[in-house]
Design an enzyme around this catalytic site. Structure first.
Site, PDB file in Angstrom:
ATOM      1  N   LYS A  56       1.211  -1.374   0.381  1.00 21.91           N
ATOM      2  CA  LYS A  56      -0.466   0.102   0.162  1.00 21.91           C
ATOM      3  C   LYS A  56       0.510   1.354   0.111  1.00 21.91           C
ATOM      4  O   LYS A  56       0.447   2.521  -0.513  1.00 21.91           O
ATOM      5  CB  LYS A  56      -0.787   0.016   1.196  1.00 21.91           C
ATOM      6  CG  LYS A  56      -2.145  -1.168   0.698  1.00 21.91           C
ATOM      7  CD  LYS A  56      -3.290  -0.785   0.744  1.00 21.91           C
ATOM      8  CE  LYS A  56      -4.339  -1.093   0.308  1.00 21.91           C
ATOM      9  NZ  LYS A  56      -4.682  -2.806   0.825  1.00 21.91           N
ATOM     10  N   SER A 309       2.178 -10.057   0.018  1.00 18.90           N
ATOM     11  CA  SER A 309       1.684  -8.412  -0.427  1.00 18.90           C
ATOM     12  C   SER A 309       1.479  -7.290   0.991  1.00 18.90           C
ATOM     13  O   SER A 309       1.727  -6.894   0.918  1.00 18.90           O
ATOM     14  CB  SER A 309       0.054  -8.230  -0.594  1.00 18.90           C
ATOM     15  OG  SER A 309      -0.692  -9.016  -0.101  1.00 18.90           O
TER      16      SER A 309
HETATM   17  C1  LIG Z   1      -5.166  -4.024   0.720  1.00 21.17           C
HETATM   18  C2  LIG Z   1      -3.773  -5.535   0.416  1.00 21.17           C
HETATM   19  C3  LIG Z   1      -4.898  -5.586  -0.247  1.00 21.17           C
HETATM   20  C4  LIG Z   1      -5.743  -5.766  -1.470  1.00 21.17           C
HETATM   21  O1  LIG Z   1      -6.002  -4.790  -1.824  1.00 21.17           O
HETATM   22  P1  LIG Z   1      -6.551  -4.387  -2.708  1.00 21.17           P
HETATM   23  O2  LIG Z   1      -6.165  -3.067  -3.413  1.00 21.17           O
HETATM   24  O3  LIG Z   1      -7.782  -3.646  -1.559  1.00 21.17           O
HETATM   25  O4  LIG Z   1      -7.532  -5.328  -3.480  1.00 21.17           O
HETATM   26  C5  LIG Z   1      -4.079  -6.843  -0.146  1.00 21.17           C
HETATM   27  N1  LIG Z   1      -3.569  -7.490   0.882  1.00 21.17           N
HETATM   28  C6  LIG Z   1      -2.442  -6.883   1.621  1.00 21.17           C
HETATM   29  C7  LIG Z   1      -1.779  -7.001   2.358  1.00 21.17           C
HETATM   30  C8  LIG Z   1      -4.106  -5.734   1.380  1.00 21.17           C
HETATM   31  O5  LIG Z   1      -3.161  -4.573   2.472  1.00 21.17           O
END
Ligand SMILES: *Cc1c(COP(=O)(O)O)cnc(C)c1O
Length: 334
Positions: A56, A309
């Site tokens: 993010k 992520s």
């Molecule tokens: C926000 C987030 C997501 C999903 O991202 P989007 O853009 O809302 O689809 C996936 N993994 C993590 C760790 C996140 O913080």
């Protein structure tokens, strides 16, 4: 095709130049165990090592840097208790701007102090996320603060897309990319980058069965609401917004599929990350590994890139999952 989309490869390349030096270029490493399981090379994009613990930071940094000096001086704002709040707090601080993060009284103290430690002005209002969002809108109207959305904004999507550019640069032969999906900002940006550079590469979204708003919306042909439940993949919670501007359309055009994972499968993904790869990954970050382990993305070409992520999991919860719990939130759902 991509020329008609709201965020193009040019926007993503500009985001990459703009955020360079402020966002880490995270490693892409081979997973021997998953490669053996799948019969094709599998690489893990270790984005959970990103500053603030999730991707993010890419979108938030690009969004803050895309503001004019005058806008930046007014300050940025969001309602988020999670990774977006942390990322925006950090990005604003780095650029000398004030970030106001609104959250409800229900948010645990450790999350509040963490975002405060990152330099944000934390405002605690009301008893729900909706009330926190109302406070955001009030401050936008009354004080002219700039709202930075968690996923549905062009500069945010372009920032997340820089992750896709990195994957292609690190693994030019990539045939399939597995990407977690909630609001769809990450998936939209990554898919826009990948499809522009390598149109034949498949981009497959992954999310939890419990509240799969993008999947339900794509099936309905328009953004819809779904019921929300607690999940190990808490960062994938929340809807896509009934007035979704960008990510619904981009995910509809660019994603090859969205695959749903159960809590037990997500738990297995987290355990594999820890025991086989020595990585602490939150539930949302483990859905790609979960899908491979569950055999839910079988007929795909290799090499495969799997995006991990984020890593911002409560360590007590992580320990319970490592000790074999498969669905810690079962009772809250039933
Ligand atoms: C926000 C987030 C997501 C999903 O991202 P989007 O853009 O809302 O689809 C996936 N993994 C993590 C760790 C996140 O913080």
């Amino acid at each position: 095709m991509s020329a008609s989309l709201p965020v193009t490869i040019d926007d993503i390349e500009a985001a990459s130049r703009r955020t360079s030096g402020r966002v880490s270029r995270t490693p892409l490493v081979a997973s021997a165990s998953l490669g053996e399981l799948c019969g094709v090379p599998v690489c893990l994009k270790l984005e959970h090592h990103q500053t603030t613990g999730s991707f993010k930071l890419r979108g938030a940094t690009n969004a803050v840097l895309s503001l004019s000096a005058e806008e930046r001086a007014r300050g940025v704002i969001a309602a988020s208790t999670g990774n977006h709040g942390r990322a925006l707090a950090h990005a604003a601080k780095t650029e000398g701007a004030v970030a106001t993060i609104c959250m409800s009284h229900l948010v645990p103290e450790n999350k509040v102090s963490e975002i405060r430690r990152l330099g944000a002005d934390v405002r605690i209002v009301g008893k729900s996320q909706d009330e926190a969002q109302e406070e955001v809108e009030r401050l936008v109207t009354e004080k002219g603060l700039l709202m930075i959305p968690p996923f549905d904004g062009p500069s945010v999507v372009a920032g997340q897309g820089t992750l896709g550019l990195e994957i292609v640069a690190q693994m030019p032969e990539v045939a399939t990319v597995l990407v977690p999906v909630s609001g769809g900002g990450l998936a939209a940006g990554v898919a826009a980058a990948i499809k522009a550079r390598k149109p034949a590469t498949q981009v497959i979204g992954l999310t939890m069965e419990r509240g799969a708003a993008m999947k339900a919306s794509l099936a309905a042909g328009r953004p819809v609401l779904v019921e929300e439940y607690p999940s190990l993949a808490d960062s994938l919670g929340g809807g896509i917004g009934l007035d979704n501007h960008l990510t619904f359309r981009m995910c509809r055009e660019l994603l090859d599929d969205i695959v749903l994972l159960t809590e037990a499968e997500i738990a297995a993904g987290m355990r594999h990350a820890y025991t086989q790869e020595r990585e602490v990954v939150e539930g949302a970050g483990a859905v790609g590994i979960a899908a491979l382990l569950a055999g839910k993305v079988k007929d795909i070409g290799g090499p495969i890139a799997v995006i991990l992520s984020g890593r911002n999991v409560d360590m007590g919860l992580h320990l319970r999952v490592m000790n074999g719990e498969t669905d810690p939130f079962r009772e809250e759902v039933a």
